[in-house]
Design a protein around this motif. Structure first.
Motif, PDB file in Angstrom:
ATOM      1  N   ARG A 285       1.052  -1.188  -0.021  1.00 21.40           N
ATOM      2  CA  ARG A 285       0.162  -0.037   0.032  1.00 21.40           C
ATOM      3  C   ARG A 285       0.771   1.272  -0.014  1.00 21.40           C
ATOM      4  NH1 ARG A 285      -5.183  -0.540   3.878  1.00 21.40           N
ATOM      5  NH2 ARG A 285      -6.245  -2.127   2.880  1.00 21.40           N
ATOM      6  N   ILE A 286       1.906   1.270   0.869  1.00 25.00           N
ATOM      7  CA  ILE A 286       2.705   2.547   0.867  1.00 25.00           C
ATOM      8  C   ILE A 286       3.496   2.760  -0.557  1.00 25.00           C
ATOM      9  CG2 ILE A 286       4.759   3.408   2.020  1.00 25.00           C
ATOM     10  CD1 ILE A 286       4.209   1.720   4.383  1.00 25.00           C
ATOM     11  N   TRP A 287       3.885   1.533  -0.985  1.00 28.84           N
ATOM     12  CA  TRP A 287       4.581   1.746  -2.466  1.00 28.84           C
ATOM     13  C   TRP A 287       3.546   2.201  -3.390  1.00 28.84           C
ATOM     14  CZ3 TRP A 287       9.666   1.606  -4.136  1.00 28.84           C
ATOM     15  CH2 TRP A 287       9.805   1.430  -5.573  1.00 28.84           C
ATOM     16  N   ALA A 288       2.382   1.580  -3.342  1.00 27.36           N
ATOM     17  CA  ALA A 288       1.270   2.048  -4.387  1.00 27.36           C
ATOM     18  C   ALA A 288       1.116   3.302  -4.562  1.00 27.36           C
ATOM     19  CB  ALA A 288       0.189   1.048  -4.247  1.00 27.36           C
ATOM     20  N   SER A 290       2.917   6.032  -2.686  1.00 24.66           N
ATOM     21  CA  SER A 290       4.011   7.083  -2.600  1.00 24.66           C
ATOM     22  C   SER A 290       5.217   6.400  -3.342  1.00 24.66           C
ATOM     23  CB  SER A 290       3.901   7.605  -1.317  1.00 24.66           C
ATOM     24  OG  SER A 290       2.861   7.940  -0.866  1.00 24.66           O
ATOM     25  N   GLY A 291       5.470   5.386  -3.547  1.00 26.32           N
ATOM     26  CA  GLY A 291       6.659   4.845  -3.958  1.00 26.32           C
ATOM     27  C   GLY A 291       7.527   4.730  -2.811  1.00 26.32           C
ATOM     28  N   TRP A 292       8.990   4.880  -3.326  1.00 26.54           N
ATOM     29  CA  TRP A 292       9.907   4.770  -2.127  1.00 26.54           C
ATOM     30  C   TRP A 292       9.917   5.857  -1.325  1.00 26.54           C
ATOM     31  CZ3 TRP A 292      13.801   8.307  -1.447  1.00 26.54           C
ATOM     32  CH2 TRP A 292      13.828   9.258  -2.422  1.00 26.54           C
ATOM     33  N   ARG A 293       9.400   6.900  -1.672  1.00 26.76           N
ATOM     34  CA  ARG A 293       9.399   8.101  -0.636  1.00 26.76           C
ATOM     35  C   ARG A 293       8.435   7.927   0.281  1.00 26.76           C
ATOM     36  NH1 ARG A 293      11.736  12.682  -3.035  1.00 26.76           N
ATOM     37  NH2 ARG A 293      12.381  12.614  -5.335  1.00 26.76           N
ATOM     38  N   GLY A 294       7.295   7.075   0.097  1.00 28.62           N
ATOM     39  CA  GLY A 294       6.574   6.723   1.311  1.00 28.62           C
ATOM     40  C   GLY A 294       7.115   6.160   2.406  1.00 28.62           C
ATOM     41  N   PHE A 295       8.300   5.331   2.238  1.00 28.32           N
ATOM     42  CA  PHE A 295       8.916   4.971   3.244  1.00 28.32           C
ATOM     43  C   PHE A 295       9.795   5.699   4.200  1.00 28.32           C
ATOM     44  CE2 PHE A 295       8.114   1.605   0.511  1.00 28.32           C
ATOM     45  CZ  PHE A 295       7.507   0.354   1.060  1.00 28.32           C
ATOM     46  N   TYR A 296      10.091   7.166   3.754  1.00 25.31           N
ATOM     47  CA  TYR A 296      10.811   8.171   4.425  1.00 25.31           C
ATOM     48  C   TYR A 296       9.881   9.321   4.710  1.00 25.31           C
ATOM     49  CZ  TYR A 296      14.645   5.308   2.943  1.00 25.31           C
ATOM     50  OH  TYR A 296      15.566   4.405   3.019  1.00 25.31           O
ATOM     51  N   VAL A 297       8.360   9.140   4.694  1.00 26.94           N
ATOM     52  CA  VAL A 297       7.760  10.171   4.883  1.00 26.94           C
ATOM     53  C   VAL A 297       7.905  10.662   6.460  1.00 26.94           C
ATOM     54  CG1 VAL A 297       5.653   8.831   5.560  1.00 26.94           C
ATOM     55  CG2 VAL A 297       5.380  11.300   4.736  1.00 26.94           C
ATOM     56  N   GLY A 298       7.971  11.921   6.684  1.00 26.82           N
ATOM     57  CA  GLY A 298       8.214  12.373   8.159  1.00 26.82           C
ATOM     58  C   GLY A 298       9.828  12.331   8.487  1.00 26.82           C
ATOM     59  N   LEU A 299      10.817  12.068   7.596  1.00 26.12           N
ATOM     60  CA  LEU A 299      12.035  11.564   8.160  1.00 26.12           C
ATOM     61  C   LEU A 299      12.804  12.737   8.583  1.00 26.12           C
ATOM     62  CD1 LEU A 299      14.244   9.686   8.461  1.00 26.12           C
ATOM     63  CD2 LEU A 299      15.166  10.436   6.214  1.00 26.12           C
ATOM     64  N   SER A 300      12.426  14.059   8.069  1.00 25.01           N
ATOM     65  CA  SER A 300      12.971  15.377   8.430  1.00 25.01           C
ATOM     66  C   SER A 300      12.591  15.506   9.856  1.00 25.01           C
ATOM     67  CB  SER A 300      12.508  16.498   7.513  1.00 25.01           C
ATOM     68  OG  SER A 300      11.340  16.566   7.420  1.00 25.01           O
TER      69      SER A 300
END
Length: 326
Positions: A285-288, A290-300
């Motif tokens: 679901r995350i990949w579909a 937002s792609g790879w960026r979805g796994f780093y949402v909120g990293l900042s």
């Protein structure tokens, strides 16, 4: 007799280290509690706050909206359960680390990066196993917003009791994934308390690189820049803060994708209360979406939170250990 006395003294030392660690964890979590609330909303894709995710000013704007809706209590929503969880978590983690560290590395010469990593990973696994249900409750309380939660619309705060009842009901009525493993359906139907362990497997996977890298960096940097035999370079609160900050940033970078997956699984009962959302489905679901960026949402915002939190935690732990004569 002397050996017995020595064992008792060592036992008391570990307990004191645990008390110091629990206190340090509480102080550190309180320092970053508002950032933690916002990060959870971003990671779990709360529909009311997704418009703020992905920008450096997003955390501030999200925090401003939360404050405007529910005041200072909103920024600390779920923090009471955080403190209930974090004291035993921090205490067990630091006490276990000291114990395992002394077992694996009884002398300075026996210290290696691999052993530091193993000691940190083991302490993280043990502490998470003890306190995970409290972490899930805390995430659920932090995830709720005024627009998405009817009970919050009628009240200024989210009730701990309501959160517990809600998670239990999800377990009692949830269905397993469409392709369950052998015996999974029976387990879910018989043990609704398993709903308090949503995301536990991925948490266990994530804590290995996070805690391992954390303590590896901590031990390596202290051994390199604060050698025990050096008279000129003695540990100071500033040194502990700097080394703790670097350690926290390192651990966060390595383990962040697994943390995002864990948060999504933890709030899965709110988005789809009628079924259990597994690891594979969450990743897809995350990949579909937002792609790879979805796994780093909120990293900042993760860095904004984890760096001061880890720095404070390590520094207060060392200060408290010195105060308690550990």
């Amino acid at each position: 007799m002397p050996s017995d006395v020595s064992k008792k003294r060592d036992h008391r030392q570990y307990l004191r280290s645990g008390v110091a660690g629990g206190f340090a964890a509480c102080v550190a979590k309180t320092v970053v509690a508002p950032l933690d609330r916002v990060k959870i909303l971003f990671q779990a894709s709360n529909p009311d706050f997704q418009k703020y995710a992905g920008t450096w000013t997003g955390a501030y704007r999200a925090g401003k909206e939360i404050y405007g809706q529910t005041g200072i209590r909103g920024l600390f929503q779920g923090h009471s359960i955080t403190l209930l969880r974090i004291f035993p978590y921090g205490g067990v983690k630091y006490m276990t680390y000291d114990s395992i560290h002394d077992t694996l590395m009884p002398t300075r010469e026996s210290e290696t990066n691999l052993r530091r990593f193993l000691a940190g990973s083991a302490s993280g696994l043990i502490s998470v196993s003890f306190t995970y249900p409290l972490d899930l409750i805390r995430v659920r309380m932090a995830f709720k917003t005024r627009r998405s939660s009817p009970e919050l619309q009628a009240s200024r705060t989210v009730s701990l009791a309501n959160a517990v009842r809600e998670i239990y009901r999800e377990g009692a009525h949830s269905k397993p994934p469409s392709v369950p493993t052998v015996g999974q359906s029976r387990i879910f139907s018989r043990f609704p308390l398993l709903s308090f362990y949503r995301g536990f497997s991925v948490t266990m996977l994530g804590i290995i690189p996070y805690a391992g890298t954390n303590f590896l960096a901590w031990g390596y940097l202290r051994a390199t820049f604060l050698p025990p035999k050096s008279e000129q370079k003695k540990p100071t609160p500033i040194a502990d803060l700097v080394i703790g900050a670097i350690s926290g940033a390192s651990g966060q970078t390595v383990s962040y994708p697994l943390e995002v997956i864990r948060r999504r699984m933890q709030v899965g009962g709110l988005t789809q209360p009628d079924r259990w959302i597994g690891f594979g489905e969450t990743v897809r679901r995350i990949w579909a979406t937002s792609g790879w960026r979805g796994f780093y949402v909120g990293l900042s915002i993760g860095y904004l939170k984890i760096v001061p939190m880890t720095a404070t935690s390590f520094a207060v732990w060392q200060w408290a250990k010195r105060l308690l004569d550990v």
